[in-house]
Write a protein that holds these residues in place. Structure first.
Motif, short mmCIF file in Angstrom:
data_model
loop_
_atom_site.label_atom_id
_atom_site.label_comp_id
_atom_site.label_asym_id
_atom_site.label_seq_id
_atom_site.Cartn_x
_atom_site.Cartn_y
_atom_site.Cartn_z
N ASP A 44 10.70 -1.40 2.81
CA ASP A 44 9.45 -2.16 2.69
C ASP A 44 8.33 -1.56 3.53
OD1 ASP A 44 9.87 -4.06 0.81
OD2 ASP A 44 10.26 -5.72 2.20
N ASP A 45 8.67 -0.88 4.61
CA ASP A 45 7.65 -0.29 5.49
C ASP A 45 7.31 1.16 5.14
OD1 ASP A 45 7.54 -2.66 6.87
OD2 ASP A 45 9.08 -2.06 8.31
N LYS A 68 5.90 -2.90 0.88
CA LYS A 68 5.71 -4.35 1.01
C LYS A 68 4.36 -4.77 0.44
CE LYS A 68 5.79 -5.45 5.20
NZ LYS A 68 6.26 -5.69 6.58
N LYS A 120 4.27 -4.42 -3.34
CA LYS A 120 4.95 -5.54 -4.00
C LYS A 120 4.04 -6.76 -4.03
CE LYS A 120 9.80 -4.55 -2.71
NZ LYS A 120 10.74 -4.88 -1.63
#
Lengths: 402, 402
Positions: free
Chosen positions: A337-338, A381, A384
């Motif tokens: 996510d990062d 992230k 998304k």
């Protein structure tokens, strides 16, 4: 000096042949006393095989022979390879393996066991087949801080993608051809889903960044969802889609690591790597980018790497080659996510709506009912959240800067 | 451990910076006691330079300091580099050099002196700048019989050719840009005429084939006569013109070695090597083709290779790394007249007359007043005799199969 081989399959038999074929060359140039295979351990017999007489079925024969100083593990799989290798190391024999699963899962423990027993554990063939990679990392680039490693590390998926790119062939058809040529297995999951490439990037990341990296901490996507439409848009953008395994330093003591399809610019040295060939790029703070290219699989290329390790072990029976890495650490690999990158997005959603949520985008296509664009660098992230609730997103693919 | 640097130019200062910048990285990963530059030998002073206080003018200061175990030679030129390096080796210090002229002319003698004094003489940076090449040849491919080595080993000429290919820029103009960017010297002879590439292929040939090869035994052509017309025909044929330095086994204990412009297919990994980048291809009997790519010159890339050698020397103060080659031998390199290859021929001669003297040719162009064709493999001697007496031959360029 005597060598034993555990596992007489494609790679094991290649090693036996390579050592025999180049016996004189090796004797003259590297190991004056010569290198000879004394045992081949396998469950099966091989009637009629030129090495038939060397086949044994009991590990103890190897362990109990003090003249066997080097053992080659080409059995594959985690068990009993791990137990056999451990036993060899503990009995004071150096071990050379081509088994990426073993190194990706147990590399740290085995390097430790090797150190404790003052022997070598080497695995050049576990990444990139015959391409020299591990030795260049640990010695040629020793004066560099390596900041990134990336590559095309799986020949099967690269063969399929090359067929899709050059012949406009759909994935399923290309996979069938790969299977018929023996480049893909009947169950192609490990290759097609990126599992094989993931094991290899784990090994490279550990070497480059100093800590064991387990496959489960690495975001892994395969190529099954790549469509010819995406391949076409990559061309329009000026590049190709490759399955890229990569890892990089984040600057705060952590690393990123992932396997996924990615857009690669035509100017990149990785773009021209076609068919079953592999290549790896290393980025060092002094040397800049270097790329290594060659056959990433196959009996003789892989055997070449195994045999080079065997020779190195033979030259280092007195003084161990000191290299390795630390134990894995929770959080060493940052969550996917990062991970920050530009992304390619294709779909039939409202193009302007998608574009407007980014500071600026580069359109490849903006037709009614179809858009394709490249975003600025953004974390997974954020990406998304920006795309959340928007219908009609077809593909999302990473864009590299190699 | 203490290091001295002889010659504080572009590479020497890069080495000082690289060792300082990566001091902790090297200490943690390779040389636990650390690696520190104690002296910099140069004729000049460097007031205001961060390493000013280390500058000395007398070689004896280095020779007489028993704590200096490793000496870096980055002076360039044959004299007094040869004498200085010899003196260092004889006083029991390992030497690392980036000086291709020194290795190409005196490599055999210096390796012998190093062996006699049980120290190391290393020169990774003398070929391919930062690209790992020498270590891969001597260890990673040790289980292979290497049959051919070929590469783009000069960044200046590759920069010029890239401008000619991609921007349709004439040679003279491209050379001027190279000079203004510092890629070419005011007197560009050594680069443009292939002399630099020749020294490098001599070193690679010695490593791969086991005997010293002197530059004078290597046929050397530069790129001055390459025209945009030839570049255009190469494109039509499906490739590019590169300055290729290569050497290969002939099968009867001899080798070929040459430097010349050459047609390279677009599919080749060497075709996409652009600008000042370098690449080398090695063909092994087990591994097949492997290619190494990176920056072939520049302060930090070259320093990276020097520093890697320094680290290797530091790790091998007890046991010498055993490698080298035999003395040169008359006739080891076959005369260029016996070199066999397909050739590209362009001109305004009678095309059918030229074509008819070969078993078959492939025409790229067959217009009135202009032809361009590719011959079948033919020796240079035969080629000369076939073209003898024919007027209107414009260019003759080697065609490779990499």
């Amino acid at each position: 000096m005597f060598v034993a081989i555990m596992g007489y399959g494609v790679v094991g038999s290649g090693v036996a042949n390579c050592l025999k074929q180049n016996y004189n060359h090796i004797k003259e140039n590297s190991v004056p006393e010569g290198l000879e295979v004394r045992y081949i351990l396998d469950l099966r017999d091989f009637p009629g095989d030129p090495f038939e007489s060397l086949v044994i079925h009991d590990l103890d024969t190897i362990i109990d022979d003090p003249e066997v100083k080097i053992v080659v593990e080409t059995m594959g799989g985690l068990h009993p390879a791990y137990e056999f290798v451990t036993e060899c190391l503990k009995s004071g024999k150096s071990v050379v393996t081509s088994n990426k699963e073993l190194v990706a899962m147990k590399g740290y423990e085995l390097l430790l066991t090797a150190r404790e027993n003052n022997v070598n554990f080497m695995f050049e063939a576990s990444v990139g087949g015959g391409i020299p990679l591990i030795r260049p990392i640990i010695s040629c680039l020793a004066a560099n801080e390596i900041t990134e490693v990336a590559g095309i590390l799986n020949g099967t998926t690269n063969f399929i993608l090359t067929k899709m790119i050059n012949e406009n062939m759909p994935f399923d058809e290309a996979l069938k051809i790969a299977q018929s040529l023996g480049y893909a297995e009947k169950d192609p999951t490990a290759d097609v889903e990126g599992i094989d490439a993931c094991r290899k990037i784990c090994i490279l990341a550990a070497l480059c960044f100093g800590r064991h990296v387990y496959p489960e901490s690495v975001h892994t996507e395969g190529i099954r969802n790549i469509t010819l439409k995406d391949v076409e848009y990559a061309k329009k953008w000026g590049g190709v889609i490759k399955l890229i395994a990569s890892a990089s330093k984040t600057g705060d003591g952590h690393i990123t690591a992932s396997v996924s399809p990615a857009f690669v610019r035509n100017e990149s040295q990785l773009a021209g790597v076609n068919g079953v060939f592999n290549a790896a790029l290393l980025r060092g703070n002094a040397v800049g980018d270097v790329v290594f290219y060659g056959q990433g699989a196959g009996s003789m290329p892989t055997a070449s790497a195994v045999a080079a390790d065997v020779i190195d072990c033979a030259k280092h029976t007195c003084c161990r080659k000191e290299f390795g890495w630390k134990a894995s650490e929770e959080g060493f690999v940052i969550p996917y996510d990062d991970f920050v990158s530009p992304f390619y997005i294709r779909g039939n959603a409202d193009a302007e709506k998608v574009a407007s949520s980014f500071s600026n985008v580069q359109f490849i296509e903006n037709a009614p009912g179809e858009f394709a664009l490249i975003t600025p660098p953004v974390s997974v992230k954020e990406l998304k959240s920006k795309l959340d609730g928007i219908d009609g997103i077809g593909s999302v693919i990473r864009v590299t800067d190699y």
